[in-house]
Design a protein around this motif. Structure first.
Motif, PDB file in Angstrom:
ATOM      1  N   TRP A   9       0.842  -1.190   0.000  1.00  0.00           N
ATOM      2  CA  TRP A   9       0.000   0.000   0.000  1.00  0.00           C
ATOM      3  C   TRP A   9       0.873   1.233   0.000  1.00  0.00           C
ATOM      4  O   TRP A   9       2.064   1.170   0.258  1.00  0.00           O
ATOM      5  N   ASP A  10       0.243   2.362  -0.300  1.00  0.00           N
ATOM      6  CA  ASP A  10       0.926   3.653  -0.308  1.00  0.00           C
ATOM      7  C   ASP A  10       0.765   4.334   1.053  1.00  0.00           C
ATOM      8  O   ASP A  10      -0.084   3.958   1.859  1.00  0.00           O
ATOM      9  N   ASP A  11       1.558   5.366   1.261  1.00  0.00           N
ATOM     10  CA  ASP A  11       1.514   6.140   2.502  1.00  0.00           C
ATOM     11  C   ASP A  11       0.122   6.740   2.693  1.00  0.00           C
ATOM     12  O   ASP A  11      -0.335   7.536   1.860  1.00  0.00           O
ATOM     13  N   PRO A  12      -0.586   6.387   3.774  1.00  0.00           N
ATOM     14  CA  PRO A  12      -1.939   6.918   3.970  1.00  0.00           C
ATOM     15  C   PRO A  12      -1.977   8.419   4.242  1.00  0.00           C
ATOM     16  O   PRO A  12      -3.043   9.036   4.132  1.00  0.00           O
ATOM     17  N   ALA A  13      -0.846   9.028   4.566  1.00  0.00           N
ATOM     18  CA  ALA A  13      -0.820  10.474   4.787  1.00  0.00           C
ATOM     19  C   ALA A  13      -1.193  11.226   3.509  1.00  0.00           C
ATOM     20  O   ALA A  13      -1.785  12.310   3.568  1.00  0.00           O
ATOM     21  N   THR A  14      -0.879  10.652   2.351  1.00  0.00           N
ATOM     22  CA  THR A  14      -1.243  11.263   1.069  1.00  0.00           C
ATOM     23  C   THR A  14      -2.757  11.407   0.968  1.00  0.00           C
ATOM     24  O   THR A  14      -3.266  12.447   0.533  1.00  0.00           O
ATOM     25  N   LEU A  15      -3.472  10.373   1.384  1.00  0.00           N
ATOM     26  CA  LEU A  15      -4.934  10.413   1.333  1.00  0.00           C
ATOM     27  C   LEU A  15      -5.499  11.424   2.321  1.00  0.00           C
ATOM     28  O   LEU A  15      -6.427  12.164   2.001  1.00  0.00           O
ATOM     29  N   ALA A  16      -4.970  11.431   3.523  1.00  0.00           N
ATOM     30  CA  ALA A  16      -5.468  12.349   4.549  1.00  0.00           C
ATOM     31  C   ALA A  16      -5.315  13.800   4.086  1.00  0.00           C
ATOM     32  O   ALA A  16      -6.216  14.622   4.273  1.00  0.00           O
ATOM     33  N   PHE A  27     -12.975  13.591  -4.045  1.00  0.00           N
ATOM     34  CA  PHE A  27     -12.018  12.710  -3.388  1.00  0.00           C
ATOM     35  C   PHE A  27     -12.342  11.242  -3.693  1.00  0.00           C
ATOM     36  O   PHE A  27     -11.469  10.470  -4.104  1.00  0.00           O
ATOM     37  N   LEU A  28     -13.597  10.866  -3.528  1.00  0.00           N
ATOM     38  CA  LEU A  28     -13.987   9.472  -3.777  1.00  0.00           C
ATOM     39  C   LEU A  28     -13.846   9.101  -5.248  1.00  0.00           C
ATOM     40  O   LEU A  28     -13.426   7.986  -5.575  1.00  0.00           O
ATOM     41  N   THR A  33     -10.957   6.149  -9.631  1.00  0.00           N
ATOM     42  CA  THR A  33     -10.226   6.135 -10.903  1.00  0.00           C
ATOM     43  C   THR A  33      -8.757   5.799 -10.744  1.00  0.00           C
ATOM     44  O   THR A  33      -8.054   5.594 -11.731  1.00  0.00           O
ATOM     45  N   GLY A  34      -8.262   5.769  -9.496  1.00  0.00           N
ATOM     46  CA  GLY A  34      -6.844   5.498  -9.272  1.00  0.00           C
ATOM     47  C   GLY A  34      -5.983   6.737  -9.277  1.00  0.00           C
ATOM     48  O   GLY A  34      -4.758   6.644  -9.176  1.00  0.00           O
ATOM     49  N   ASP A  35      -6.582   7.927  -9.416  1.00  0.00           N
ATOM     50  CA  ASP A  35      -5.809   9.158  -9.348  1.00  0.00           C
ATOM     51  C   ASP A  35      -5.248   9.377  -7.942  1.00  0.00           C
ATOM     52  O   ASP A  35      -4.264  10.091  -7.769  1.00  0.00           O
ATOM     53  N   LEU A  36      -5.901   8.795  -6.945  1.00  0.00           N
ATOM     54  CA  LEU A  36      -5.369   8.724  -5.579  1.00  0.00           C
ATOM     55  C   LEU A  36      -5.215   7.246  -5.234  1.00  0.00           C
ATOM     56  O   LEU A  36      -6.027   6.430  -5.672  1.00  0.00           O
ATOM     57  N   PRO A  37      -4.198   6.909  -4.460  1.00  0.00           N
ATOM     58  CA  PRO A  37      -4.038   5.501  -4.073  1.00  0.00           C
ATOM     59  C   PRO A  37      -5.128   5.093  -3.092  1.00  0.00           C
ATOM     60  O   PRO A  37      -5.632   5.917  -2.325  1.00  0.00           O
ATOM     61  N   GLY A  38      -5.496   3.837  -3.124  1.00  0.00           N
ATOM     62  CA  GLY A  38      -6.487   3.334  -2.174  1.00  0.00           C
ATOM     63  C   GLY A  38      -5.937   3.334  -0.764  1.00  0.00           C
ATOM     64  O   GLY A  38      -4.724   3.280  -0.548  1.00  0.00           O
ATOM     65  N   PRO A  39      -6.826   3.375   0.219  1.00  0.00           N
ATOM     66  CA  PRO A  39      -6.362   3.294   1.607  1.00  0.00           C
ATOM     67  C   PRO A  39      -5.873   1.879   1.915  1.00  0.00           C
ATOM     68  O   PRO A  39      -6.282   0.914   1.256  1.00  0.00           O
ATOM     69  N   PRO A  40      -4.998   1.727   2.904  1.00  0.00           N
ATOM     70  CA  PRO A  40      -4.449   0.403   3.223  1.00  0.00           C
ATOM     71  C   PRO A  40      -5.510  -0.673   3.453  1.00  0.00           C
ATOM     72  O   PRO A  40      -5.320  -1.822   3.047  1.00  0.00           O
ATOM     73  N   ILE A  41      -6.653  -0.336   4.051  1.00  0.00           N
ATOM     74  CA  ILE A  41      -7.683  -1.342   4.327  1.00  0.00           C
ATOM     75  C   ILE A  41      -8.193  -1.988   3.043  1.00  0.00           C
ATOM     76  O   ILE A  41      -8.519  -3.173   3.026  1.00  0.00           O
ATOM     77  N   LEU A  45      -8.037  -6.136   2.824  1.00  0.00           N
ATOM     78  CA  LEU A  45      -9.199  -7.003   2.618  1.00  0.00           C
ATOM     79  C   LEU A  45      -9.470  -7.308   1.153  1.00  0.00           C
ATOM     80  O   LEU A  45     -10.270  -8.173   0.847  1.00  0.00           O
ATOM     81  N   ASP A  46      -8.841  -6.563   0.250  1.00  0.00           N
ATOM     82  CA  ASP A  46      -8.985  -6.741  -1.199  1.00  0.00           C
ATOM     83  C   ASP A  46     -10.402  -6.412  -1.682  1.00  0.00           C
ATOM     84  O   ASP A  46     -11.051  -7.214  -2.325  1.00  0.00           O
ATOM     85  N   TYR A  47     -10.861  -5.193  -1.341  1.00  0.00           N
ATOM     86  CA  TYR A  47     -12.137  -4.737  -1.879  1.00  0.00           C
ATOM     87  C   TYR A  47     -11.933  -3.442  -2.635  1.00  0.00           C
ATOM     88  O   TYR A  47     -10.910  -2.781  -2.493  1.00  0.00           O
ATOM     89  N   THR A  48     -12.898  -3.113  -3.495  1.00  0.00           N
ATOM     90  CA  THR A  48     -12.745  -1.969  -4.378  1.00  0.00           C
ATOM     91  C   THR A  48     -13.962  -1.052  -4.310  1.00  0.00           C
ATOM     92  O   THR A  48     -15.076  -1.483  -4.003  1.00  0.00           O
ATOM     93  N   LEU A  49     -13.724   0.208  -4.630  1.00  0.00           N
ATOM     94  CA  LEU A  49     -14.780   1.211  -4.763  1.00  0.00           C
ATOM     95  C   LEU A  49     -15.173   1.234  -6.239  1.00  0.00           C
ATOM     96  O   LEU A  49     -14.362   1.567  -7.098  1.00  0.00           O
ATOM     97  N   ASP A  50     -16.420   0.844  -6.530  1.00  0.00           N
ATOM     98  CA  ASP A  50     -16.860   0.685  -7.914  1.00  0.00           C
ATOM     99  C   ASP A  50     -17.720   1.811  -8.448  1.00  0.00           C
ATOM    100  O   ASP A  50     -17.689   2.105  -9.636  1.00  0.00           O
ATOM    101  N   GLU A  51     -18.537   2.423  -7.581  1.00  0.00           N
ATOM    102  CA  GLU A  51     -19.451   3.471  -8.029  1.00  0.00           C
ATOM    103  C   GLU A  51     -19.479   4.587  -7.004  1.00  0.00           C
ATOM    104  O   GLU A  51     -19.432   4.327  -5.802  1.00  0.00           O
ATOM    105  N   VAL A  52     -19.565   5.821  -7.513  1.00  0.00           N
ATOM    106  CA  VAL A  52     -19.666   7.000  -6.644  1.00  0.00           C
ATOM    107  C   VAL A  52     -20.622   7.996  -7.276  1.00  0.00           C
ATOM    108  O   VAL A  52     -20.451   8.374  -8.438  1.00  0.00           O
ATOM    109  N   GLU A  53     -21.622   8.374  -6.523  1.00  0.00           N
ATOM    110  CA  GLU A  53     -22.469   9.513  -6.879  1.00  0.00           C
ATOM    111  C   GLU A  53     -22.841  10.189  -5.571  1.00  0.00           C
ATOM    112  O   GLU A  53     -22.617   9.623  -4.499  1.00  0.00           O
ATOM    113  N   SER A  54     -23.383  11.359  -5.635  1.00  0.00           N
ATOM    114  CA  SER A  54     -23.704  12.080  -4.410  1.00  0.00           C
ATOM    115  C   SER A  54     -24.734  11.306  -3.588  1.00  0.00           C
ATOM    116  O   SER A  54     -25.826  11.017  -4.059  1.00  0.00           O
TER     117      SER A  54
END
Length: 164
Positions: A9-16, A27-28, A33-41, A45-54
Motif C-alpha cells: 500500500w501507499d503512505d496513507p498520509a497522502t490520502l489524509a 475525493f472518492l 479512478t486510481g488518481d489517488l491511491p487506495g487506503p491500506p484497508i 481485505l482486497d475490496y474496491t470502490l466501484d461506483e460513486v455519486e452524491s
C-alpha cells in the motif's frame, strides 16, 4: 501452512492530505479512478470502490479463504467493514471541501452466511438524512442475485476538517 498472501500500500498520509483539500465526491471519484491511491484497508481485505455519486457508493469484494472465521465462512468483521465503508463513503460523497466526518455508531444485521461459493458481493451505501452536524446512512450487502446478506445503519458526526 501452505497458503500465503502478499500485498502493498501507499503512505496513507497522502490520502489524509487530499481529503482535507477536496470535496468528498471529488475525493472518492479520484480514489475510484486510481488518481489517488487506495487506503491500506482496501488492500488488506482486497475490496474496491466501484461506483460513486452524491449520497450513494458501491464497494465490491470477492470472498476468499483469507476472509474466513474458524467455522468456515466469511468473518462478520469483513461484513461490518464493507458496510461501514459504504455507509461512511456515502456520507463523505455529500460533504463540501473542508468538512470531515467520523462514524458515531454502526448497527449490523447479519442475514446470510457468505463463503467463497457466494461469489462477488456488493456493499451499497446511501445517505438517509443529513444535517449540519450529523448524517444517517444505511448500507446493504448483496450477492450477484441481489439477495440481501447483511444490512447496517450508521450515524456520522460532521465537523470542520483540520487544516493540512
Amino acid at each position: 501452512m501452505g497458503r500465503t498472501r502478499t500485498y502493498q500500500w501507499d503512505d496513507p498520509a497522502t490520502l489524509a492530505e487530499a481529503a482535507g483539500r477536496m470535496a468528498g465526491i471529488d475525493f472518492l471519484r479520484a480514489l475510484r479512478t486510481g488518481d489517488l491511491p487506495g487506503p491500506p484497508i482496501n488492500y488488506t481485505l482486497d475490496y474496491t470502490l466501484d461506483e460513486v455519486e452524491s449520497g450513494r457508493v458501491v464497494f465490491s469484494l470477492t470472498p476468499g479463504e483469507e476472509h474466513y472465521n474458524p467455522i468456515g465462512s466469511v468473518h462478520g468483521g469483513i461484513f461490518a467493514t464493507l458496510l461501514d465503508s459504504a455507509a461512511g463513503a456515502a456520507v463523505h460523497s455529500t460533504l463540501p471541501q473542508g468538512v470531515g466526518y467520523t462514524s458515531l455508531d454502526l448497527t449490523v444485521k447479519f442475514l446470510r452466511r457468505i463463503t467463497v461459493d457466494t461469489g462477488a458481493v456488493r456493499a451499497i451505501g446511501t445517505v438517509v438524512s443529513k444535517s449540519r452536524q450529523t448524517a444517517l446512512a444505511q448500507a446493504q450487502l448483496v450477492d450477484a442475485d441481489d439477495r440481501l446478506l447483511a444490512h447496517a445503519t450508521s450515524s456520522c458526526m460532521l465537523f470542520p476538517a483540520p487544516p493540512s
